[in-house]
Write a protein that holds these residues in place. Structure first.
Motif, PDB file in Angstrom:
ATOM      1  N   CYS A  94       0.820  -1.198   0.000  1.00 38.69           N
ATOM      2  CA  CYS A  94       0.000   0.000   0.000  1.00 38.69           C
ATOM      3  C   CYS A  94       0.863   1.261   0.000  1.00 38.69           C
ATOM      4  O   CYS A  94       2.064   1.213   0.241  1.00 38.69           O
ATOM      5  CB  CYS A  94      -0.969   0.003   1.172  1.00 38.69           C
ATOM      6  SG  CYS A  94      -0.225  -0.055   2.779  1.00 38.69           S
ATOM      7  N   HIS A  95       0.233   2.359  -0.274  1.00 42.61           N
ATOM      8  CA  HIS A  95       0.887   3.664  -0.326  1.00 42.61           C
ATOM      9  C   HIS A  95       1.054   4.203   1.091  1.00 42.61           C
ATOM     10  O   HIS A  95       0.320   3.831   2.012  1.00 42.61           O
ATOM     11  CB  HIS A  95       0.046   4.630  -1.167  1.00 42.61           C
ATOM     12  CG  HIS A  95       0.772   5.877  -1.526  1.00 42.61           C
ATOM     13  ND1 HIS A  95       0.764   6.988  -0.717  1.00 42.61           N
ATOM     14  CD2 HIS A  95       1.537   6.186  -2.596  1.00 42.61           C
ATOM     15  CE1 HIS A  95       1.496   7.937  -1.268  1.00 42.61           C
ATOM     16  NE2 HIS A  95       1.974   7.470  -2.417  1.00 42.61           N
ATOM     17  N   PHE A  96       2.006   5.081   1.260  1.00 51.38           N
ATOM     18  CA  PHE A  96       2.317   5.690   2.549  1.00 51.38           C
ATOM     19  C   PHE A  96       1.087   6.347   3.185  1.00 51.38           C
ATOM     20  O   PHE A  96       0.861   6.238   4.389  1.00 51.38           O
ATOM     21  CB  PHE A  96       3.434   6.722   2.357  1.00 51.38           C
ATOM     22  CG  PHE A  96       3.841   7.438   3.602  1.00 51.38           C
ATOM     23  CD1 PHE A  96       4.688   6.836   4.515  1.00 51.38           C
ATOM     24  CD2 PHE A  96       3.396   8.722   3.863  1.00 51.38           C
ATOM     25  CE1 PHE A  96       5.076   7.487   5.664  1.00 51.38           C
ATOM     26  CE2 PHE A  96       3.777   9.388   5.003  1.00 51.38           C
ATOM     27  CZ  PHE A  96       4.618   8.759   5.909  1.00 51.38           C
ATOM     28  N   ASN A  97       0.271   7.019   2.380  1.00 51.79           N
ATOM     29  CA  ASN A  97      -0.899   7.728   2.903  1.00 51.79           C
ATOM     30  C   ASN A  97      -1.977   6.796   3.451  1.00 51.79           C
ATOM     31  O   ASN A  97      -2.811   7.213   4.236  1.00 51.79           O
ATOM     32  CB  ASN A  97      -1.504   8.625   1.831  1.00 51.79           C
ATOM     33  CG  ASN A  97      -0.561   9.729   1.427  1.00 51.79           C
ATOM     34  OD1 ASN A  97       0.285  10.147   2.213  1.00 51.79           O
ATOM     35  ND2 ASN A  97      -0.672  10.191   0.197  1.00 51.79           N
ATOM     36  N   ASP A 131      -1.245   5.845  11.304  1.00 55.41           N
ATOM     37  CA  ASP A 131      -0.273   6.838  11.760  1.00 55.41           C
ATOM     38  C   ASP A 131       0.957   6.207  12.406  1.00 55.41           C
ATOM     39  O   ASP A 131       2.071   6.692  12.235  1.00 55.41           O
ATOM     40  CB  ASP A 131      -0.926   7.808  12.751  1.00 55.41           C
ATOM     41  CG  ASP A 131      -1.918   8.727  12.074  1.00 55.41           C
ATOM     42  OD1 ASP A 131      -1.791   8.945  10.853  1.00 55.41           O
ATOM     43  OD2 ASP A 131      -2.830   9.213  12.770  1.00 55.41           O
ATOM     44  N   TRP A 132       0.797   5.126  13.136  1.00 53.18           N
ATOM     45  CA  TRP A 132       1.923   4.518  13.837  1.00 53.18           C
ATOM     46  C   TRP A 132       2.909   3.831  12.886  1.00 53.18           C
ATOM     47  O   TRP A 132       4.018   3.497  13.297  1.00 53.18           O
ATOM     48  CB  TRP A 132       1.442   3.554  14.914  1.00 53.18           C
ATOM     49  CG  TRP A 132       0.597   2.414  14.426  1.00 53.18           C
ATOM     50  CD1 TRP A 132      -0.740   2.416  14.187  1.00 53.18           C
ATOM     51  CD2 TRP A 132       1.053   1.097  14.121  1.00 53.18           C
ATOM     52  NE1 TRP A 132      -1.152   1.183  13.749  1.00 53.18           N
ATOM     53  CE2 TRP A 132      -0.073   0.355  13.702  1.00 53.18           C
ATOM     54  CE3 TRP A 132       2.291   0.467  14.160  1.00 53.18           C
ATOM     55  CZ2 TRP A 132       0.007  -0.980  13.325  1.00 53.18           C
ATOM     56  CZ3 TRP A 132       2.365  -0.863  13.788  1.00 53.18           C
ATOM     57  CH2 TRP A 132       1.234  -1.571  13.379  1.00 53.18           C
ATOM     58  N   LEU A 133       2.551   3.636  11.636  1.00 57.49           N
ATOM     59  CA  LEU A 133       3.469   3.060  10.651  1.00 57.49           C
ATOM     60  C   LEU A 133       4.049   4.112   9.702  1.00 57.49           C
ATOM     61  O   LEU A 133       4.880   3.780   8.869  1.00 57.49           O
ATOM     62  CB  LEU A 133       2.757   1.982   9.832  1.00 57.49           C
ATOM     63  CG  LEU A 133       2.574   0.646  10.514  1.00 57.49           C
ATOM     64  CD1 LEU A 133       1.770  -0.293   9.632  1.00 57.49           C
ATOM     65  CD2 LEU A 133       3.905   0.033  10.875  1.00 57.49           C
ATOM     66  N   GLN A 134       3.625   5.339   9.821  1.00 58.01           N
ATOM     67  CA  GLN A 134       4.131   6.392   8.941  1.00 58.01           C
ATOM     68  C   GLN A 134       5.361   7.040   9.569  1.00 58.01           C
ATOM     69  O   GLN A 134       5.305   8.125  10.118  1.00 58.01           O
ATOM     70  CB  GLN A 134       3.047   7.435   8.684  1.00 58.01           C
ATOM     71  CG  GLN A 134       1.888   6.923   7.892  1.00 58.01           C
ATOM     72  CD  GLN A 134       0.866   8.005   7.606  1.00 58.01           C
ATOM     73  OE1 GLN A 134       0.996   9.145   8.022  1.00 58.01           O
ATOM     74  NE2 GLN A 134      -0.174   7.633   6.869  1.00 58.01           N
TER      75      GLN A 134
END
Length: 99
Positions: free
Chosen positions: A4-7, A11-14
């Motif tokens: 998947c894409h960053f967006n 939140d905890w994986l970004q």
């Protein structure tokens, strides 16, 4: 699952703004996470280099500490054993963390 894409990550994986695509999504179980080591995603290189490094250090430590001649003193084997154990623990935990 698909990468998947960053967006689309929670939140905890970004944590890395420079890696925008190819992320492994949050998976529901340890089994799913373990099976993901055979797929391509942003963590594949970390997983495999740390796993192979851990296995290489286990093999090297076994050979060095068990099969070398008597020309190495016991104290030296203890020092090298501590080094090998530290490397094995570091790479092993790093591998497990990424799975």
């Amino acid at each position: 699952w698909n990468v998947c894409h960053f967006n689309k990550l929670p939140d905890w994986l970004q944590d890395n703004d420079f890696l925008t695509h190819g992320h492994r999504p949050p998976l529901p179980s340890f089994r799913a996470c373990f099976r993901s080591i055979f797929r391509l995603h942003t963590e594949t290189a970390n997983i495999w280099t740390h796993l192979l490094g851990c296995v290489a250090f286990i093999g090297t430590a076994t050979f060095f500490l068990c099969f070398t001649g008597t020309d190495i003193q016991f104290q030296e084997k203890l020092v090298f054993g501590a080094f090998f154990m530290g490397a094995i623990i570091c790479l092993g935990f790093s591998f497990i963390l990424w799975v």
